[in-house]
Design a protein around this motif. Structure first.
Motif, PDB file in Angstrom:
ATOM      1  N   LEU A 161      56.549  73.098  58.266  1.00  0.00           N
ATOM      2  CA  LEU A 161      57.254  74.115  59.047  1.00  0.00           C
ATOM      3  C   LEU A 161      58.378  73.519  59.888  1.00  0.00           C
ATOM      4  O   LEU A 161      59.427  74.137  60.067  1.00  0.00           O
ATOM      5  CB  LEU A 161      56.257  74.856  59.942  1.00  0.00           C
ATOM      6  N   LYS A 162      58.204  72.288  60.381  1.00  0.00           N
ATOM      7  CA  LYS A 162      59.249  71.647  61.191  1.00  0.00           C
ATOM      8  C   LYS A 162      60.506  71.376  60.362  1.00  0.00           C
ATOM      9  O   LYS A 162      61.616  71.478  60.870  1.00  0.00           O
ATOM     10  CB  LYS A 162      58.728  70.344  61.799  1.00  0.00           C
ATOM     11  N   ILE A 163      60.337  71.044  59.093  1.00  0.00           N
ATOM     12  CA  ILE A 163      61.496  70.813  58.224  1.00  0.00           C
ATOM     13  C   ILE A 163      62.234  72.127  57.985  1.00  0.00           C
ATOM     14  O   ILE A 163      63.465  72.182  58.049  1.00  0.00           O
ATOM     15  CB  ILE A 163      61.060  70.158  56.898  1.00  0.00           C
ATOM     16  N   ASN A 164      61.479  73.200  57.740  1.00  0.00           N
ATOM     17  CA  ASN A 164      62.111  74.508  57.566  1.00  0.00           C
ATOM     18  C   ASN A 164      62.862  74.927  58.826  1.00  0.00           C
ATOM     19  O   ASN A 164      63.960  75.476  58.741  1.00  0.00           O
ATOM     20  CB  ASN A 164      61.070  75.568  57.219  1.00  0.00           C
ATOM     21  N   ALA A 165      62.277  74.663  59.984  1.00  0.00           N
ATOM     22  CA  ALA A 165      62.936  75.011  61.244  1.00  0.00           C
ATOM     23  C   ALA A 165      64.225  74.217  61.418  1.00  0.00           C
ATOM     24  O   ALA A 165      65.240  74.765  61.870  1.00  0.00           O
ATOM     25  CB  ALA A 165      61.990  74.761  62.417  1.00  0.00           C
ATOM     26  N   LYS A 166      64.221  72.948  61.053  1.00  0.00           N
ATOM     27  CA  LYS A 166      65.431  72.118  61.159  1.00  0.00           C
ATOM     28  C   LYS A 166      66.526  72.625  60.229  1.00  0.00           C
ATOM     29  O   LYS A 166      67.694  72.701  60.614  1.00  0.00           O
ATOM     30  CB  LYS A 166      65.121  70.650  60.830  1.00  0.00           C
ATOM     31  N   VAL A 167      66.161  72.966  59.005  1.00  0.00           N
ATOM     32  CA  VAL A 167      67.144  73.492  58.054  1.00  0.00           C
ATOM     33  C   VAL A 167      67.733  74.792  58.592  1.00  0.00           C
ATOM     34  O   VAL A 167      68.940  75.010  58.551  1.00  0.00           O
ATOM     35  CB  VAL A 167      66.513  73.710  56.659  1.00  0.00           C
ATOM     36  N   PHE A 168      66.876  75.654  59.133  1.00  0.00           N
ATOM     37  CA  PHE A 168      67.347  76.918  59.695  1.00  0.00           C
ATOM     38  C   PHE A 168      68.297  76.681  60.867  1.00  0.00           C
ATOM     39  O   PHE A 168      69.372  77.265  60.931  1.00  0.00           O
ATOM     40  CB  PHE A 168      66.150  77.767  60.143  1.00  0.00           C
ATOM     41  N   GLU A 169      67.926  75.796  61.784  1.00  0.00           N
ATOM     42  CA  GLU A 169      68.744  75.511  62.966  1.00  0.00           C
ATOM     43  C   GLU A 169      70.068  74.844  62.615  1.00  0.00           C
ATOM     44  O   GLU A 169      71.083  75.083  63.268  1.00  0.00           O
ATOM     45  CB  GLU A 169      67.977  74.615  63.936  1.00  0.00           C
ATOM     46  N   GLN A 170      70.077  73.994  61.589  1.00  0.00           N
ATOM     47  CA  GLN A 170      71.269  73.209  61.287  1.00  0.00           C
ATOM     48  C   GLN A 170      72.152  73.792  60.193  1.00  0.00           C
ATOM     49  O   GLN A 170      73.343  73.488  60.143  1.00  0.00           O
ATOM     50  CB  GLN A 170      70.860  71.781  60.915  1.00  0.00           C
ATOM     51  N   CYS A 171      71.596  74.633  59.333  1.00  0.00           N
ATOM     52  CA  CYS A 171      72.376  75.132  58.202  1.00  0.00           C
ATOM     53  C   CYS A 171      72.642  76.635  58.234  1.00  0.00           C
ATOM     54  O   CYS A 171      73.626  77.086  57.651  1.00  0.00           O
ATOM     55  CB  CYS A 171      71.665  74.794  56.887  1.00  0.00           C
ATOM     56  N   ILE A 172      71.772  77.392  58.885  1.00  0.00           N
ATOM     57  CA  ILE A 172      71.918  78.848  58.852  1.00  0.00           C
ATOM     58  C   ILE A 172      72.415  79.397  60.178  1.00  0.00           C
ATOM     59  O   ILE A 172      73.366  80.190  60.210  1.00  0.00           O
ATOM     60  CB  ILE A 172      70.589  79.507  58.431  1.00  0.00           C
ATOM     61  N   MET A 173      71.822  78.990  61.286  1.00  0.00           N
ATOM     62  CA  MET A 173      72.230  79.514  62.592  1.00  0.00           C
ATOM     63  C   MET A 173      73.688  79.213  62.940  1.00  0.00           C
ATOM     64  O   MET A 173      74.367  80.085  63.491  1.00  0.00           O
ATOM     65  CB  MET A 173      71.299  79.006  63.694  1.00  0.00           C
ATOM     66  N   PRO A 174      74.232  78.029  62.652  1.00  0.00           N
ATOM     67  CA  PRO A 174      75.654  77.816  62.949  1.00  0.00           C
ATOM     68  C   PRO A 174      76.580  78.774  62.204  1.00  0.00           C
ATOM     69  O   PRO A 174      77.602  79.196  62.741  1.00  0.00           O
ATOM     70  CB  PRO A 174      75.904  76.372  62.521  1.00  0.00           C
ATOM     71  N   VAL A 175      76.207  79.140  60.988  1.00  0.00           N
ATOM     72  CA  VAL A 175      77.006  80.095  60.229  1.00  0.00           C
ATOM     73  C   VAL A 175      76.992  81.448  60.925  1.00  0.00           C
ATOM     74  O   VAL A 175      78.012  82.112  61.053  1.00  0.00           O
ATOM     75  CB  VAL A 175      76.459  80.232  58.784  1.00  0.00           C
ATOM     76  N   PHE A 176      75.818  81.843  61.409  1.00  0.00           N
ATOM     77  CA  PHE A 176      75.677  83.143  62.062  1.00  0.00           C
ATOM     78  C   PHE A 176      76.369  83.182  63.427  1.00  0.00           C
ATOM     79  O   PHE A 176      77.019  84.161  63.777  1.00  0.00           O
ATOM     80  CB  PHE A 176      74.195  83.485  62.214  1.00  0.00           C
ATOM     81  N   THR A 177      76.258  82.124  64.187  1.00  0.00           N
ATOM     82  CA  THR A 177      76.753  82.147  65.571  1.00  0.00           C
ATOM     83  C   THR A 177      78.180  81.642  65.719  1.00  0.00           C
ATOM     84  O   THR A 177      78.716  81.660  66.828  1.00  0.00           O
ATOM     85  CB  THR A 177      75.841  81.301  66.482  1.00  0.00           C
ATOM     86  N   TYR A 178      78.826  81.230  64.644  1.00  0.00           N
ATOM     87  CA  TYR A 178      80.190  80.716  64.735  1.00  0.00           C
ATOM     88  C   TYR A 178      81.117  81.750  65.371  1.00  0.00           C
ATOM     89  O   TYR A 178      81.221  82.883  64.911  1.00  0.00           O
ATOM     90  CB  TYR A 178      80.721  80.346  63.349  1.00  0.00           C
ATOM     91  N   GLY A 179      81.760  81.396  66.434  1.00  0.00           N
ATOM     92  CA  GLY A 179      82.735  82.260  67.073  1.00  0.00           C
ATOM     93  C   GLY A 179      82.168  83.287  68.011  1.00  0.00           C
ATOM     94  O   GLY A 179      82.930  84.026  68.638  1.00  0.00           O
ATOM     95  N   THR A 180      80.853  83.377  68.164  1.00  0.00           N
ATOM     96  CA  THR A 180      80.306  84.411  69.030  1.00  0.00           C
ATOM     97  C   THR A 180      80.578  84.145  70.501  1.00  0.00           C
ATOM     98  O   THR A 180      80.544  85.076  71.300  1.00  0.00           O
ATOM     99  CB  THR A 180      78.777  84.558  68.827  1.00  0.00           C
TER     100      THR A 180
END
Length: 77
Positions: free
Chosen positions: A51-70
């Motif tokens: 689960l920690k690896i999945n959380a890292k992938v989510f934090e580093q690869c998906i969340m930046p895409v979503f929050t870019y420019g907010t």
């Protein structure tokens, strides 16, 4: 050379829409981009990794895409 008149366009990674719906269009675009990033990492996210690896992938690869420019969006009611 004539300049095209458009209702919306992408400028520096942000969707610019004239009118009140400017932020709504950008948020919808960001959600779409985040789902695309999730789809690109689907094998990792749906795999049987820790689960920690999945959380890292989510934090580093998906969340930046979503929050870019907010941080530049203005608050509305």
């Amino acid at each position: 050379m004539p300049v095209d008149v458009v209702d919306n366009y992408i400028y520096l990674g942000h969707k610019i829409t004239l009118g009140i719906e400017n932020q709504t269009a950008e948020v919808e675009r960001r959600i779409s981009q985040a789902w695309a990033a999730f789809g690109a990492n689907k094998r990792i996210m749906r795999g049987k990794l820790h689960l920690k690896i999945n959380a890292k992938v989510f934090e580093q690869c998906i969340m930046p895409v979503f929050t870019y420019g907010t941080e530049t969006m203005s608050l509305t009611k």
